[in-house]
Each structure stands twice: as C-alpha cells, then as structure tokens.
Design a protein around this motif. Structure first.
Motif, PDB file in Angstrom:
ATOM      1  N   SER A  13     -47.514 -14.803 -61.203  1.00  0.00           N
ATOM      2  CA  SER A  13     -47.989 -13.470 -60.830  1.00  0.00           C
ATOM      3  C   SER A  13     -48.756 -13.482 -59.505  1.00  0.00           C
ATOM      4  CB  SER A  13     -48.868 -12.879 -61.940  1.00  0.00           C
ATOM      5  OG  SER A  13     -50.133 -13.507 -61.977  1.00  0.00           O
ATOM      6  N   PHE A  14     -49.052 -14.652 -58.975  1.00  0.00           N
ATOM      7  CA  PHE A  14     -49.703 -14.768 -57.675  1.00  0.00           C
ATOM      8  C   PHE A  14     -48.606 -14.949 -56.622  1.00  0.00           C
ATOM      9  CE2 PHE A  14     -53.097 -15.824 -60.544  1.00  0.00           C
ATOM     10  CZ  PHE A  14     -54.236 -15.321 -59.937  1.00  0.00           C
ATOM     11  N   PRO A  15     -48.331 -13.905 -55.835  1.00  0.00           N
ATOM     12  CA  PRO A  15     -47.217 -13.984 -54.882  1.00  0.00           C
ATOM     13  C   PRO A  15     -47.417 -15.035 -53.794  1.00  0.00           C
ATOM     14  CG  PRO A  15     -48.494 -11.987 -54.518  1.00  0.00           C
ATOM     15  CD  PRO A  15     -49.025 -12.620 -55.765  1.00  0.00           C
ATOM     16  N   GLN A  16     -48.652 -15.502 -53.593  1.00  0.00           N
ATOM     17  CA  GLN A  16     -48.923 -16.509 -52.581  1.00  0.00           C
ATOM     18  C   GLN A  16     -48.429 -17.893 -53.002  1.00  0.00           C
ATOM     19  OE1 GLN A  16     -51.094 -14.647 -54.370  1.00  0.00           O
ATOM     20  NE2 GLN A  16     -53.063 -14.473 -53.343  1.00  0.00           N
ATOM     21  N   LEU A  17     -48.170 -18.085 -54.297  1.00  0.00           N
ATOM     22  CA  LEU A  17     -47.813 -19.403 -54.809  1.00  0.00           C
ATOM     23  C   LEU A  17     -46.305 -19.575 -54.916  1.00  0.00           C
ATOM     24  CD1 LEU A  17     -50.480 -19.850 -57.640  1.00  0.00           C
ATOM     25  CD2 LEU A  17     -50.571 -20.618 -55.257  1.00  0.00           C
ATOM     26  N   GLU A  18     -45.871 -20.782 -54.649  1.00  0.00           N
ATOM     27  CA  GLU A  18     -44.458 -21.143 -54.733  1.00  0.00           C
ATOM     28  C   GLU A  18     -44.271 -22.136 -55.881  1.00  0.00           C
ATOM     29  OE1 GLU A  18     -41.765 -24.092 -52.113  1.00  0.00           O
ATOM     30  OE2 GLU A  18     -42.630 -22.413 -51.003  1.00  0.00           O
ATOM     31  N   ARG A  19     -43.385 -21.789 -56.807  1.00  0.00           N
ATOM     32  CA  ARG A  19     -43.121 -22.650 -57.962  1.00  0.00           C
ATOM     33  C   ARG A  19     -42.224 -23.814 -57.545  1.00  0.00           C
ATOM     34  NH1 ARG A  19     -40.948 -21.170 -63.979  1.00  0.00           N
ATOM     35  NH2 ARG A  19     -40.228 -23.268 -64.490  1.00  0.00           N
ATOM     36  N   LEU A  24     -39.892 -34.337 -65.968  1.00  0.00           N
ATOM     37  CA  LEU A  24     -40.342 -34.254 -67.356  1.00  0.00           C
ATOM     38  C   LEU A  24     -40.717 -32.832 -67.787  1.00  0.00           C
ATOM     39  CD1 LEU A  24     -42.534 -37.487 -67.388  1.00  0.00           C
ATOM     40  CD2 LEU A  24     -40.153 -37.253 -68.147  1.00  0.00           C
ATOM     41  N   GLY A  25     -40.067 -31.834 -67.212  1.00  0.00           N
ATOM     42  CA  GLY A  25     -40.323 -30.457 -67.597  1.00  0.00           C
ATOM     43  C   GLY A  25     -41.603 -29.868 -67.025  1.00  0.00           C
ATOM     44  N   ARG A  26     -42.266 -30.600 -66.155  1.00  0.00           N
ATOM     45  CA  ARG A  26     -43.516 -30.117 -65.580  1.00  0.00           C
ATOM     46  C   ARG A  26     -43.246 -29.207 -64.382  1.00  0.00           C
ATOM     47  NH1 ARG A  26     -46.129 -35.954 -64.974  1.00  0.00           N
ATOM     48  NH2 ARG A  26     -44.135 -36.089 -63.915  1.00  0.00           N
ATOM     49  N   VAL A  27     -44.243 -28.369 -64.082  1.00  0.00           N
ATOM     50  CA  VAL A  27     -44.122 -27.409 -62.985  1.00  0.00           C
ATOM     51  C   VAL A  27     -45.384 -27.471 -62.128  1.00  0.00           C
ATOM     52  CG1 VAL A  27     -43.831 -24.966 -62.394  1.00  0.00           C
ATOM     53  CG2 VAL A  27     -42.717 -25.888 -64.438  1.00  0.00           C
ATOM     54  N   ASN A  28     -45.187 -27.470 -60.811  1.00  0.00           N
ATOM     55  CA  ASN A  28     -46.285 -27.383 -59.859  1.00  0.00           C
ATOM     56  C   ASN A  28     -46.206 -26.042 -59.146  1.00  0.00           C
ATOM     57  OD1 ASN A  28     -46.995 -30.012 -60.487  1.00  0.00           O
ATOM     58  ND2 ASN A  28     -46.226 -30.897 -58.587  1.00  0.00           N
ATOM     59  N   HIS A  44     -48.747 -30.146 -62.487  1.00  0.00           N
ATOM     60  CA  HIS A  44     -48.203 -30.704 -63.734  1.00  0.00           C
ATOM     61  C   HIS A  44     -48.445 -29.829 -64.958  1.00  0.00           C
ATOM     62  CE1 HIS A  44     -47.630 -35.129 -62.257  1.00  0.00           C
ATOM     63  NE2 HIS A  44     -46.859 -34.262 -61.624  1.00  0.00           N
ATOM     64  N   LEU A  45     -48.146 -28.523 -64.832  1.00  0.00           N
ATOM     65  CA  LEU A  45     -48.168 -27.676 -66.024  1.00  0.00           C
ATOM     66  C   LEU A  45     -47.036 -28.172 -66.919  1.00  0.00           C
ATOM     67  CD1 LEU A  45     -49.684 -25.917 -63.836  1.00  0.00           C
ATOM     68  CD2 LEU A  45     -49.068 -24.004 -65.295  1.00  0.00           C
ATOM     69  N   HIS A  46     -47.346 -28.476 -68.148  1.00  0.00           N
ATOM     70  CA  HIS A  46     -46.395 -29.143 -69.049  1.00  0.00           C
ATOM     71  C   HIS A  46     -46.189 -28.316 -70.315  1.00  0.00           C
ATOM     72  CE1 HIS A  46     -44.781 -32.223 -71.745  1.00  0.00           C
ATOM     73  NE2 HIS A  46     -44.411 -32.863 -70.639  1.00  0.00           N
ATOM     74  N   PRO A  47     -44.989 -28.367 -70.893  1.00  0.00           N
ATOM     75  CA  PRO A  47     -44.736 -27.630 -72.139  1.00  0.00           C
ATOM     76  C   PRO A  47     -45.688 -27.985 -73.287  1.00  0.00           C
ATOM     77  CG  PRO A  47     -42.654 -28.301 -71.157  1.00  0.00           C
ATOM     78  CD  PRO A  47     -43.756 -28.959 -70.350  1.00  0.00           C
ATOM     79  N   ASN A  48     -46.334 -29.141 -73.219  1.00  0.00           N
ATOM     80  CA  ASN A  48     -47.276 -29.517 -74.287  1.00  0.00           C
ATOM     81  C   ASN A  48     -48.620 -28.791 -74.171  1.00  0.00           C
ATOM     82  OD1 ASN A  48     -48.829 -30.831 -72.347  1.00  0.00           O
ATOM     83  ND2 ASN A  48     -48.391 -32.893 -73.071  1.00  0.00           N
TER      84      ASN A  48
END
Length: 179
Positions: A13-19, A24-28, A44-48
């Motif tokens: 939801s922060f338009p300034q950030l790029e996914r 291992l399924g993680r997201v920065n 390292h946002l992780h599904p766990n």
C-alpha cells in the motif's frame, strides 16, 4: 498477529516501495528514493509470519545489530507507522520528525537535494516559496521555484516543469495532491 498476506498488503500500500521476491518464499521491499546506500525497508517477510523493517536511523530499543526490527507480532497500525518512519528516515527526514501522526501519510522522497535540507525547509515553512504537496495515499511531491520556472519534484527527480505557479498548482490538484 497479522498474516503474511496482510503484511504484504500493508507494505504494497506504500507506492514508494518496490516489491522483490527472494528465495524460500520471502519478500523484500525496497525504497529506491533513499538518499542513503540503504534501500531495503522490508526484509525477508516470510509466510511463517517473520519479517523485518529497517529502523537503523530511528531511535528505537528493539533494533537488531543490522538495523532491523522484527515485526512478527506487530498490529496493522504499528506496522504502517514503522514503515512510514523508515521511509521518512531514508528520505533524509530526521528520526524525530513528527509531522505525520497518521500512518501512511508522511513526507517521503520529496527533495531534489541529497542533503535533505530542502525537505526540512518545506516542512518547517522556512522558505515559503517551496511547498510540500500530499495525495490521499501519502505520496509526496515538492513544488519549488528556480530560474523563473516552477519545478515539481518526486524524490530527487523532476516530475514536471511549469512557467507559472498557477499552472503547477493546477497540475498538482488535478493529480489529487493538496498542500
């Protein structure tokens, strides 16, 4: 505790950030408008449920040795507030900046100078010819005069140039921004 998808949705939801999806399924999430070498806001946002937000330039006691805060048990409002503070800190705003009590509406990536002094002048009103404009999502633009022209800055990049202040203000309003 927020789910992985809820945390992802908040950071998206922060338009300034790029996914950026990593192993291992993680997201920065990166903030390319950073005036520092550091560009990673979400790490390292992780599904766990685990994940980290950069807070190395903030005055917090829960920052690890790499400058990150674990967000495993954060509420939505806590996460939104920390993400906005992180973006603000990487934009050159001081860690003590309190001009945005509502998460997601802070001034981020608005200056054409890398020192952050233009940002501080716009926020504090020290130079009345520079103005900070925000849209409902919290995106910030800086309206600044120079050489008989009016520049609209998005981060350090010039977004538009106008011959008159009126033209610049009309453009900003049409795009959904307000001073």
């Amino acid at each position: 505790m927020l789910t992985f998808q809820q945390k992802i949705h908040i950071l998206e939801s922060f338009p300034q950030l790029e996914r950026r999806d990593v192993s291992l399924g993680r997201v920065n999430f990166h903030y390319e408008g950073s005036i520092y070498d550091k560009k990673t806001v979400g790490y390292h946002l992780h599904p766990n449920g685990n994940g980290f937000i950069y807070a190395g330039r903030l005055d917090r006691s829960d920052v690890n040795d790499k400058g990150f805060v674990n967000i495993r048990d954060f509420t939505e409002s806590e996460l939104r507030q920390l993400v906005q503070q992180s973006i603000d800190s990487l934009s050159g705003l001081s860690a003590s900046y309190s001009g945005s009590p509502v998460p997601g509406t802070g001034a981020a990536a608005i200056s054409g100078d890398t020192s952050g002094l233009g940002i501080q002048a716009a926020i504090s009103g020290e130079n009345s010819s520079e103005e900070l404009w925000l849209d409902p999502e919290g995106t910030s633009l800086l309206l600044k005069p120079a050489d008989d022209l009016w520049y609209v800055y998005a981060g350090s990049a010039i977004e538009m140039v106008f011959e008159t202040r009126e033209e610049a203000e009309e453009y900003l309003r049409e795009e959904g921004f307000a001073p």
